[in-house]
Design a protein around this motif. Structure first.
Motif, PDB file in Angstrom:
ATOM      1  N   LEU A  90      -5.960   1.628   5.179  1.00 18.27           N
ATOM      2  CA  LEU A  90      -6.617   2.881   5.547  1.00 18.27           C
ATOM      3  C   LEU A  90      -5.594   3.951   5.897  1.00 18.27           C
ATOM      4  O   LEU A  90      -5.734   5.121   5.504  1.00 18.27           O
ATOM      5  N   LYS A  91      -4.565   3.575   6.648  1.00 15.61           N
ATOM      6  CA  LYS A  91      -3.527   4.554   7.000  1.00 15.61           C
ATOM      7  C   LYS A  91      -2.841   5.084   5.745  1.00 15.61           C
ATOM      8  O   LYS A  91      -2.586   6.287   5.625  1.00 15.61           O
ATOM      9  N   ALA A  92      -2.549   4.200   4.806  1.00 15.26           N
ATOM     10  CA  ALA A  92      -1.901   4.614   3.562  1.00 15.26           C
ATOM     11  C   ALA A  92      -2.804   5.545   2.757  1.00 15.26           C
ATOM     12  O   ALA A  92      -2.357   6.562   2.215  1.00 15.26           O
ATOM     13  N   ALA A  93      -4.089   5.208   2.688  1.00 14.03           N
ATOM     14  CA  ALA A  93      -5.026   6.010   1.903  1.00 14.03           C
ATOM     15  C   ALA A  93      -5.232   7.396   2.507  1.00 14.03           C
ATOM     16  O   ALA A  93      -5.323   8.398   1.789  1.00 14.03           O
ATOM     17  N   LEU A  94      -5.308   7.472   3.824  1.00 10.09           N
ATOM     18  CA  LEU A  94      -5.554   8.753   4.494  1.00 10.09           C
ATOM     19  C   LEU A  94      -4.312   9.632   4.555  1.00 10.09           C
ATOM     20  O   LEU A  94      -4.413  10.819   4.870  1.00 10.09           O
ATOM     21  N   ALA A  95      -3.159   9.076   4.226  1.00  8.31           N
ATOM     22  CA  ALA A  95      -1.912   9.829   4.302  1.00  8.31           C
ATOM     23  C   ALA A  95      -1.578  10.562   3.012  1.00  8.31           C
ATOM     24  O   ALA A  95      -0.615  11.336   2.978  1.00  8.31           O
TER      25      ALA A  95
ATOM     26  N   ASP B  22      -4.026   4.889  17.129  1.00 11.62           N
ATOM     27  CA  ASP B  22      -2.700   4.873  16.515  1.00 11.62           C
ATOM     28  C   ASP B  22      -2.207   6.268  16.157  1.00 11.62           C
ATOM     29  O   ASP B  22      -1.181   6.420  15.464  1.00 11.62           O
ATOM     30  N   GLY B  23      -2.948   7.297  16.581  1.00  8.99           N
ATOM     31  CA  GLY B  23      -2.486   8.673  16.405  1.00  8.99           C
ATOM     32  C   GLY B  23      -2.891   9.346  15.109  1.00  8.99           C
ATOM     33  O   GLY B  23      -2.379  10.424  14.787  1.00  8.99           O
ATOM     34  N   ILE B  24      -3.797   8.757  14.351  1.00  4.25           N
ATOM     35  CA  ILE B  24      -4.285   9.403  13.136  1.00  4.25           C
ATOM     36  C   ILE B  24      -5.239  10.528  13.540  1.00  4.25           C
ATOM     37  O   ILE B  24      -6.168  10.321  14.312  1.00  4.25           O
ATOM     38  N   GLY B  25      -5.008  11.722  13.019  1.00  2.00           N
ATOM     39  CA  GLY B  25      -5.786  12.890  13.412  1.00  2.00           C
ATOM     40  C   GLY B  25      -7.235  12.822  12.966  1.00  2.00           C
ATOM     41  O   GLY B  25      -7.573  12.173  11.964  1.00  2.00           O
ATOM     42  N   LEU B  26      -8.092  13.519  13.707  1.00  2.00           N
ATOM     43  CA  LEU B  26      -9.519  13.517  13.389  1.00  2.00           C
ATOM     44  C   LEU B  26      -9.791  14.137  12.021  1.00  2.00           C
ATOM     45  O   LEU B  26     -10.716  13.724  11.320  1.00  2.00           O
ATOM     46  N   ASN B  27      -9.010  15.145  11.648  1.00  2.00           N
ATOM     47  CA  ASN B  27      -9.208  15.771  10.334  1.00  2.00           C
ATOM     48  C   ASN B  27      -8.942  14.777   9.212  1.00  2.00           C
ATOM     49  O   ASN B  27      -9.646  14.769   8.195  1.00  2.00           O
ATOM     50  N   GLN B  28      -7.927  13.951   9.393  1.00  2.00           N
ATOM     51  CA  GLN B  28      -7.652  12.926   8.383  1.00  2.00           C
ATOM     52  C   GLN B  28      -8.765  11.885   8.351  1.00  2.00           C
ATOM     53  O   GLN B  28      -9.243  11.502   7.278  1.00  2.00           O
ATOM     54  N   ILE B  29      -9.179  11.436   9.528  1.00  2.00           N
ATOM     55  CA  ILE B  29     -10.214  10.401   9.594  1.00  2.00           C
ATOM     56  C   ILE B  29     -11.524  10.899   9.005  1.00  2.00           C
ATOM     57  O   ILE B  29     -12.271  10.132   8.378  1.00  2.00           O
TER      58      ILE B  29
ATOM     59  N   PHE C 103       0.811  -1.218   0.000  1.00  3.07           N
ATOM     60  CA  PHE C 103       0.000   0.000   0.000  1.00  3.07           C
ATOM     61  C   PHE C 103       0.845   1.270   0.000  1.00  3.07           C
ATOM     62  O   PHE C 103       0.412   2.315   0.493  1.00  3.07           O
ATOM     63  N   ALA C 104       2.054   1.199  -0.546  1.00  2.77           N
ATOM     64  CA  ALA C 104       2.966   2.346  -0.534  1.00  2.77           C
ATOM     65  C   ALA C 104       2.598   3.332  -1.642  1.00  2.77           C
ATOM     66  O   ALA C 104       3.231   3.381  -2.703  1.00  2.77           O
ATOM     67  N   LEU C 105       1.593   4.138  -1.397  1.00  5.87           N
ATOM     68  CA  LEU C 105       1.112   5.098  -2.385  1.00  5.87           C
ATOM     69  C   LEU C 105       1.995   6.347  -2.421  1.00  5.87           C
ATOM     70  O   LEU C 105       2.467   6.799  -1.375  1.00  5.87           O
ATOM     71  N   PRO C 106       2.216   6.937  -3.601  1.00  8.58           N
ATOM     72  CA  PRO C 106       2.890   8.241  -3.655  1.00  8.58           C
ATOM     73  C   PRO C 106       2.012   9.312  -3.015  1.00  8.58           C
ATOM     74  O   PRO C 106       0.785   9.290  -3.154  1.00  8.58           O
ATOM     75  N   VAL C 107       2.627  10.247  -2.304  1.00 10.20           N
ATOM     76  CA  VAL C 107       1.863  11.255  -1.572  1.00 10.20           C
ATOM     77  C   VAL C 107       1.079  12.148  -2.515  1.00 10.20           C
ATOM     78  O   VAL C 107      -0.087  12.465  -2.280  1.00 10.20           O
ATOM     79  N   GLU C 108       1.696  12.563  -3.602  1.00 11.17           N
ATOM     80  CA  GLU C 108       1.045  13.449  -4.557  1.00 11.17           C
ATOM     81  C   GLU C 108       0.866  12.744  -5.889  1.00 11.17           C
ATOM     82  O   GLU C 108       1.588  11.794  -6.216  1.00 11.17           O
ATOM     83  N   ALA C 109      -0.103  13.240  -6.659  1.00  8.85           N
ATOM     84  CA  ALA C 109      -0.355  12.672  -7.982  1.00  8.85           C
ATOM     85  C   ALA C 109      -0.901  13.758  -8.886  1.00  8.85           C
ATOM     86  O   ALA C 109      -1.557  14.699  -8.425  1.00  8.85           O
ATOM     87  N   SER C 110      -0.598  13.656 -10.171  1.00  7.90           N
ATOM     88  CA  SER C 110      -1.151  14.602 -11.124  1.00  7.90           C
ATOM     89  C   SER C 110      -2.600  14.229 -11.416  1.00  7.90           C
ATOM     90  O   SER C 110      -2.937  13.055 -11.532  1.00  7.90           O
ATOM     91  N   GLY C 111      -3.463  15.216 -11.502  1.00 11.22           N
ATOM     92  CA  GLY C 111      -4.865  14.947 -11.787  1.00 11.22           C
ATOM     93  C   GLY C 111      -5.612  14.474 -10.554  1.00 11.22           C
ATOM     94  O   GLY C 111      -5.070  14.376  -9.454  1.00 11.22           O
TER      95      GLY C 111
END
Length: 269
Positions: free
Chosen positions: A187-192, A217-224, A162-170
């Motif tokens: 889920l952690k990978a997708a929300l990051a 696990d420390g994921i912020g409410l804004n991300q969730i 699940f190692a997604l690049p942080v940014e993407a075109s489009g």
């Protein structure tokens, strides 16, 4: 243009569709324009038309809509009862200040990267999503373990895990459909990462339990809060194919919102 498309870089294509009297460029001339208004290649004439066309290109890339620009001498604009900057019946008028006093119509078309559907997991719903998404015009990224990759017949990009690049075109739409195999990691990978939409295929109760674990696990409410769970529109779906349809229907609704008239959109909804 091919190089920019392959790189996923947005650009505008300006095409001279009509000229009258003396103009530097003739019908059929084209230019490729970057989002900042830089002319990357081609030719549409000198400064007489360039300013109006570059402005239209920047606007077209910002809102994804085409433009038709008509550059005419001031006396011809006055004869038609329009002024530079006016827009009438889909045509925006601009003034030609050059001595040649010719007229030129230029069609400006934004060329944007195809939307990307990112499927995380190898559940039956994930496989159905990949199949249907590809047929609906999405570039497809499949995130799954190496042994699960053969379940997907085709993909534009394959990521092991699940190692997604942080940014993407489009635009990018992420759907987690792991069915108990790596739910939390996916889920952690997708929300990051940056995305227009992040959805989880699963029951409401399971989503709530996973949300609590994410908080622990420390994921912020804004991300969730970005997570849509359960994924999809409520179509009463049961089979994997029907669930995939409901998920893509929801993504389509998000993508097309604001692209149609109010009456049409209401009727379609």
């Amino acid at each position: 243009m091919d190089r920019l498309r392959r790189a996923g870089t947005p650009f505008a294509l300006a095409t001279v569709v009509r000229t009258v009297s003396v103009t530097a460029a003739k019908a059929g001339a084209k230019a490729v324009i970057a989002p900042d208004g830089t002319m990357l290649a081609g030719w549409i004439g000198g400064g007489c038309a360039r300013g109006a066309v570059l402005k239209a290109a920047r606007e077209a890339l910002a809102d994804g809509k085409t433009r038709l620009i008509s550059v005419q001498p001031e006396d011809l604009l006055a004869e038609q009862g329009v002024a530079a900057g006016d827009e009438h019946q889909g045509v925006r008028y601009a003034r030609n200040m050059c001595p040649s006093q010719g007229s030129m119509d230029v069609f400006v078309e934004p060329v944007l990267p195809r939307p990307r559907l990112v499927v995380l997991g190898a559940s039956p719903v994930a496989v159905a999503l990949a199949d249907l998404g590809g047929r609906m015009g999405y570039d497809l990224t499949v995130c799954a373990a190496p042994e699960d990759q053969p379940a997907f017949r085709q993909a534009d990009e394959r990521i092991e895990g699940f190692a997604l690049p942080v940014e993407a075109s489009g635009s990018r739409y992420l759907v987690v459909s792991t069915q108990g195999r790596g739910d939390l990691a996916a889920l952690k990978a997708a929300l990051a990462v940056e995305a227009e939409h992040v959805a989880f295929v699963g029951s409401r109760r399971k989503a709530e339990a996973l949300t609590r674990k994410l908080q622990e696990d420390g994921i912020g409410l804004n991300q969730i809060a970005r997570l849509k769970a359960p994924a999809g529109l409520d179509l009463g779906a049961i089979t994997p194919e029907e669930i995939a349809l409901s998920v893509l229907a929801e993504i389509t609704l998000l993508r097309r919102r604001g692209q149609r008239g109010t009456a049409q959109a209401g009727a379609a909804t």
